[in-house]
Design a protein around this motif. Structure first.
Motif, PDB file in Angstrom:
ATOM      1  N   ARG A   2     134.749 109.851  48.884  1.00  0.00           N
ATOM      2  CA  ARG A   2     133.611 109.517  48.529  1.00  0.00           C
ATOM      3  C   ARG A   2     132.974 107.925  48.684  1.00  0.00           C
ATOM      4  N   ARG A   3     132.281 107.596  49.336  1.00  0.00           N
ATOM      5  CA  ARG A   3     131.261 106.244  49.478  1.00  0.00           C
ATOM      6  C   ARG A   3     130.534 106.194  48.439  1.00  0.00           C
ATOM      7  N   THR A   4     130.107 105.737  47.182  1.00  0.00           N
ATOM      8  CA  THR A   4     129.106 105.536  46.175  1.00  0.00           C
ATOM      9  C   THR A   4     127.821 105.363  47.069  1.00  0.00           C
ATOM     10  N   ARG A  25     127.670 101.738  53.546  1.00  0.00           N
ATOM     11  CA  ARG A  25     128.013 102.936  52.615  1.00  0.00           C
ATOM     12  C   ARG A  25     126.903 103.373  53.093  1.00  0.00           C
ATOM     13  N   PRO A  43     127.510 110.469  41.630  1.00  0.00           N
ATOM     14  CA  PRO A  43     127.678 108.774  40.915  1.00  0.00           C
ATOM     15  C   PRO A  43     126.938 108.053  41.902  1.00  0.00           C
ATOM     16  N   TRP A  44     125.904 107.339  41.697  1.00  0.00           N
ATOM     17  CA  TRP A  44     125.246 106.140  42.723  1.00  0.00           C
ATOM     18  C   TRP A  44     125.473 105.051  41.616  1.00  0.00           C
ATOM     19  N   LEU A 128     132.621  98.489  45.181  1.00  0.00           N
ATOM     20  CA  LEU A 128     132.373  99.164  45.261  1.00  0.00           C
ATOM     21  C   LEU A 128     132.952  99.788  46.198  1.00  0.00           C
ATOM     22  N   ASP A 132     134.398 103.189  43.881  1.00  0.00           N
ATOM     23  CA  ASP A 132     134.948 104.630  44.476  1.00  0.00           C
ATOM     24  C   ASP A 132     136.083 105.566  43.823  1.00  0.00           C
ATOM     25  N   LEU A 135     136.225 106.612  40.518  1.00  0.00           N
ATOM     26  CA  LEU A 135     135.389 107.631  40.492  1.00  0.00           C
ATOM     27  C   LEU A 135     136.287 109.261  40.764  1.00  0.00           C
ATOM     28  N   ASP A 136     136.540 108.725  42.184  1.00  0.00           N
ATOM     29  CA  ASP A 136     137.575 109.656  43.109  1.00  0.00           C
ATOM     30  C   ASP A 136     138.964 109.457  42.208  1.00  0.00           C
TER      31      ASP A 136
END
Length: 144
Positions: A2-4, A25, A43-44, A128, A132, A135-136
């Motif tokens: 996923r690309r935040t 992104r 998430p952002w 970023l 990513d 977070l992954d």
């Protein structure tokens, strides 16, 4: 992976928008009503300018950013803050990003001046992309 997404506010100058749109992104402009009134789905990262030239009665955080952060879900899923500023603002340079990071307990991930340079865009995208991956990995560990 996923690309935040990056949610950003850009005034009519378009400097922050120009930076955000060079990132690889999803980006969402909080100056647009539908984005400002939305809630995130994961998430952002927030990208905000600071506006203050020394007048104590002026706030540095744009109102659109304040409104977006009124959502408990948006605040909870925020993972980091980035700032755009103007060094001419002196001690108020990057004040909005730093204040939001301090209040939320989230890190300032990156800061740049005005619309940023090509190096700033590359460095920010590297940061970023690392985010990513982290977070992954965190999501995989929680699922496993």
């Amino acid at each position: 992976m996923r690309r935040t997404p990056v949610y950003y506010y850009s005034s009519t100058s378009g400097l922050v928008r120009a930076f955000a749109e060079r990132l690889d992104r999803p980006v969402h402009n909080l100056a647009e009503w539908e984005h400002r009134r939305s809630e995130v789905d994961g998430p952002w990262v927030l990208l905000t300018p600071s506006y203050k030239t020394g007048n104590e009665s002026n706030d540095t955080i744009p109102e659109a950013v304040r409104r977006f952060l009124r959502s408990e879900r948006n605040r909870r899923l925020l993972v980091g803050v980035m700032g755009s500023g103007n060094r001419n603002f002196g001690t108020y340079y990057q004040k909005a990003a730093r204040e939001i990071a301090q209040r939320s307990g989230r890190p300032v991930l990156f800061e740049f001046e005005l619309a940023g340079t090509p190096w700033d865009v590359e460095e920010c995208e590297r940061i970023l992309t690392d985010l990513d991956a982290a977070l992954d990995a965190r999501h995989a560990a929680q699922a496993g």
